[in-house]
Design a protein around this motif. Structure first.
Motif, mmCIF file in Angstrom:
data_model
loop_
_atom_site.group_PDB
_atom_site.id
_atom_site.type_symbol
_atom_site.label_atom_id
_atom_site.label_comp_id
_atom_site.label_asym_id
_atom_site.label_seq_id
_atom_site.Cartn_x
_atom_site.Cartn_y
_atom_site.Cartn_z
ATOM 1 N N ASN A 141 30.084 72.296 35.279
ATOM 2 C CA ASN A 141 30.096 71.467 36.504
ATOM 3 C C ASN A 141 29.225 70.186 36.165
ATOM 4 O OD1 ASN A 141 31.966 72.962 38.098
ATOM 5 N ND2 ASN A 141 30.256 74.352 38.825
ATOM 6 N N SER A 142 28.087 70.339 35.483
ATOM 7 C CA SER A 142 27.042 69.093 35.289
ATOM 8 C C SER A 142 28.002 68.115 34.312
ATOM 9 C CB SER A 142 25.872 69.755 34.656
ATOM 10 O OG SER A 142 24.941 68.536 34.521
ATOM 11 N N ASP A 143 28.610 68.594 33.282
ATOM 12 C CA ASP A 143 29.481 67.860 32.656
ATOM 13 C C ASP A 143 30.526 67.003 33.286
ATOM 14 O OD1 ASP A 143 27.970 68.593 30.666
ATOM 15 O OD2 ASP A 143 29.181 69.816 29.574
ATOM 16 N N PHE A 144 30.983 67.774 34.099
ATOM 17 C CA PHE A 144 32.263 67.100 35.145
ATOM 18 C C PHE A 144 31.799 65.993 36.019
ATOM 19 C CE2 PHE A 144 34.657 66.832 38.955
ATOM 20 C CZ PHE A 144 35.996 66.644 38.342
ATOM 21 N N VAL A 145 30.474 66.309 36.705
ATOM 22 C CA VAL A 145 29.879 65.243 37.461
ATOM 23 C C VAL A 145 29.431 63.924 36.294
ATOM 24 C CG1 VAL A 145 27.681 64.639 38.719
ATOM 25 C CG2 VAL A 145 28.673 66.614 39.059
ATOM 26 N N GLU A 146 29.026 64.256 35.175
ATOM 27 C CA GLU A 146 28.546 63.071 34.454
ATOM 28 C C GLU A 146 29.746 62.372 34.218
ATOM 29 O OE1 GLU A 146 26.552 62.316 30.039
ATOM 30 O OE2 GLU A 146 26.305 64.373 31.055
ATOM 31 N N ARG A 147 30.908 63.021 33.707
ATOM 32 C CA ARG A 147 32.335 62.154 33.373
ATOM 33 C C ARG A 147 32.653 61.625 34.691
ATOM 34 N NH1 ARG A 147 33.620 67.022 31.070
ATOM 35 N NH2 ARG A 147 35.130 67.681 32.569
ATOM 36 N N GLU A 148 32.976 62.097 35.801
ATOM 37 C CA GLU A 148 33.165 61.473 37.206
ATOM 38 C C GLU A 148 32.353 60.145 37.420
ATOM 39 O OE1 GLU A 148 35.614 62.127 39.715
ATOM 40 O OE2 GLU A 148 36.244 63.372 37.933
ATOM 41 N N LEU A 149 31.010 60.270 36.893
ATOM 42 C CA LEU A 149 30.073 59.055 37.207
ATOM 43 C C LEU A 149 30.628 57.978 36.335
ATOM 44 C CD1 LEU A 149 26.467 60.680 37.796
ATOM 45 C CD2 LEU A 149 28.032 59.306 39.335
ATOM 46 N N GLU A 150 30.680 58.530 34.973
ATOM 47 C CA GLU A 150 31.250 57.381 34.021
ATOM 48 C C GLU A 150 32.504 56.675 34.252
ATOM 49 O OE1 GLU A 150 31.604 59.659 30.228
ATOM 50 O OE2 GLU A 150 29.328 59.566 29.978
ATOM 51 N N GLU A 151 33.529 57.521 34.777
ATOM 52 C CA GLU A 151 34.777 56.791 35.437
ATOM 53 C C GLU A 151 34.730 55.858 36.677
ATOM 54 O OE1 GLU A 151 37.781 59.847 35.953
ATOM 55 O OE2 GLU A 151 37.466 60.436 33.808
ATOM 56 N N LEU A 152 33.768 56.519 37.525
ATOM 57 C CA LEU A 152 33.522 55.754 38.526
ATOM 58 C C LEU A 152 32.779 54.312 38.454
ATOM 59 C CD1 LEU A 152 33.771 55.616 41.770
ATOM 60 C CD2 LEU A 152 31.406 56.657 41.808
ATOM 61 N N ASP A 153 31.966 54.265 37.437
ATOM 62 C CA ASP A 153 30.893 53.171 36.789
ATOM 63 C C ASP A 153 32.208 51.999 36.463
ATOM 64 O OD1 ASP A 153 29.395 51.364 36.137
ATOM 65 O OD2 ASP A 153 29.200 52.386 34.008
ATOM 66 N N LEU A 154 33.266 52.484 35.698
ATOM 67 C CA LEU A 154 34.343 51.595 35.308
ATOM 68 C C LEU A 154 35.116 50.844 36.763
ATOM 69 C CD1 LEU A 154 35.855 53.656 32.560
ATOM 70 C CD2 LEU A 154 34.226 51.713 32.181
ATOM 71 N N LEU A 155 35.273 51.687 37.545
ATOM 72 C CA LEU A 155 35.960 51.150 38.988
ATOM 73 C C LEU A 155 35.281 50.225 39.818
ATOM 74 C CD1 LEU A 155 37.922 54.787 39.699
ATOM 75 C CD2 LEU A 155 38.730 52.576 38.711
ATOM 76 N N ILE A 156 33.910 50.538 39.794
ATOM 77 C CA ILE A 156 33.040 49.928 40.710
ATOM 78 C C ILE A 156 32.814 48.406 40.140
ATOM 79 C CG2 ILE A 156 30.932 49.665 41.846
ATOM 80 C CD1 ILE A 156 32.913 51.882 42.890
#
Length: 452
Positions: free
Chosen positions: A87-102
């Motif tokens: 779950n921790s790795d998943f959160v980290e990936r989600e943050l990385e993808e969100l970083d690209l969208l913002i």
């Protein structure tokens, strides 16, 4: 002078087609821009939905990592640690993808950075709790750290809610823009269809008008060519006959003079006078008709006393009528006024009376009458001559079927007199009517305006 077949519609058609092409290009450009904006807005809508989806996923997984650590602390289940790491790795990936969208700048970027810091800090606290649990049992410390983690999660939820609300506002704006672009695109398609149909109809109408005009020109040219042929025919045939008569009579007159046959000379002189009068009348009609056909006749309308004009012509024609013992009555009321060209009016009367004399037998009667109305005056020349059939009336008023019929005393003519009368009457705003009964006589009536 340009060719009569050069159509005025040709440049208009070219301009119309050029304008159509320009309009089509403009509409295509507008459609392209509208479609591009529509695609862009729908892409932005999808982008916003994706951002919201990542925020929801981060919130859920942050809650799951917190629950995983609590289960590890209070239950001591070490198998939960694997799930925590996933779950921790998943959160980290989600943050990385969100970083690209913002976007790189703006409120959303600042809020993302704040959210990212909170999530990272929460993850560090959870790591600390796990490390404490593995090194020693410090329940009070665990509770303090878990409370701190819960507070961080609350902050994360609050920040995520704010970001979601802001994204939804953006989403609604982008949806509205997308639907507006969609409507604009529909309007452009409808307008393009209407413009295409209209331009097509206008093009068809213009082409049809152009074709009709060309056909009219061709018909007019055919008529003009026929008139020219008739004109040359009159000159070559009808004019030759009286001139040949004059030539022959002058030879006979010379011979009579040589023989001192004065009685014969008097008869020849009378015949010579008649032939020259006919030649003069023919030349006058030819001149007037040719000038009229070339639109060279100058019309000077004025208020004329028709009775005076008719009297003048009757006096001129009286001698010709007496040769056939024809009575010429001028019954036109004195003071009958018409608004017309005086010279044309004289020509009309001269030709109508001459025609009546030609086709009236000896001892006949020719009457000139008038009838006054509110806006026009009706003038008539009535004879007791041979009359005409309906077919003959139709023929004598057309140059292409012009016929020259010999009179009751074998008088010759050109058939132009009535054509000139009809033309001059119409140029003065009137109309010519012919009524005739075969064997009983004819009535030639024409109207003229009383006022300007």
């Amino acid at each position: 002078m340009g060719s009569p077949f050069k159509s005025d519609y040709s440049p208009r058609l070219f301009s119309g087609f050029a304008l159509s092409i320009v309009l089509i290009i403009v509409i295509l450009v507008m459609y392209y821009r509208s479609s591009t904006n529509l695609t862009s807005n729908f892409s932005l809508v999808e982008h916003t939905y994706e951002v919201i989806g990542h925020l929801d996923a981060i919130e859920i997984k942050c809650r799951e990592t917190e629950n995983d650590v609590k289960s590890f602390v209070f239950q001591g289940d070490s198998t939960i640690m694997l799930k925590f790491r996933q779950n921790s790795d998943f959160v980290e990936r989600e943050l990385e993808e969100l970083d690209l969208l913002i976007p790189d700048i703006g409120v959303q970027r600042r809020r993302f950075e704040e959210l990212n810091d909170l999530v990272e800090e929460k993850e560090r606290l959870l790591e600390n709790i796990i490390n404490f649990k593995q090194s020693a049992e410090h329940l009070d410390r665990h509770k303090a750290l878990l409370k701190n983690v819960s507070e961080k999660f609350v902050a994360i939820r609050f920040l995520k809610k704010k970001m979601t609300e802001e994204e939804k506002v953006i989403l609604n704006t982008r949806k509205h823009a997308a639907y507006k672009n969609l409507k604009d695109t529909d309007r452009i398609i409808i307008i393009a269809g209407i413009v295409s149909i209209l331009m097509g109809l206008i093009g068809i109408f213009a082409i049809n008008k152009d074709i009709q005009r060309r056909r009219k020109i061709e018909r007019n040219l055919t008529i003009l060519n026929d008139n020219k042929n008739k004109f040359f025919s009159i000159i070559s045939h009808d004019l030759r006959s009286p001139l040949n008569s004059i030539k022959g009579l002058t030879q006979i007159l010379s011979e009579a003079k040589a023989k001192k046959s004065w009685k014969e000379a008097d008869e020849v002189i009378e015949m010579l006078s008649l032939a020259s009068s006919r030649a003069s009348e023919l030349l006058a009609n030819l001149l007037e008709w040719s000038l009229s056909q070339m639109n060279k006749v100058i019309i000077n309308k004025e208020y004329c006393d028709v009775s005076i004009v008719a009297t003048t012509i009757c006096e001129i024609m009286e001698h010709t009528a007496q040769r056939k013992n024809i009575i010429l009555h001028n019954k036109i009321e004195k003071g009958t006024i018409a608004y017309a060209d005086k010279n044309m009016l004289e020509t009309i009367f001269r030709n109508l009376i001459s025609n009546a004399i030609k086709f009236t037998r000896e001892g006949g009667v020719i009457s000139l009458t008038s009838e006054s109305f509110s806006k026009e005056v009706l003038l008539s020349v009535k004879d007791t001559g041979v009359g005409m059939s309906r077919e003959m009336i139709d023929q004598i008023l057309r140059i292409e079927t012009r016929t020259s019929t010999r009179g009751t005393a074998k008088e010759e003519g050109t058939g132009l007199g009535l054509l000139i009368c009809k033309d001059f009457i119409e140029k003065n705003g009137g109309r010519l009517e012919i009524k005739s009964v075969l064997g009983k006589g004819s009535v030639f009536s024409f109207s003229l305006k009383k006022f300007e």
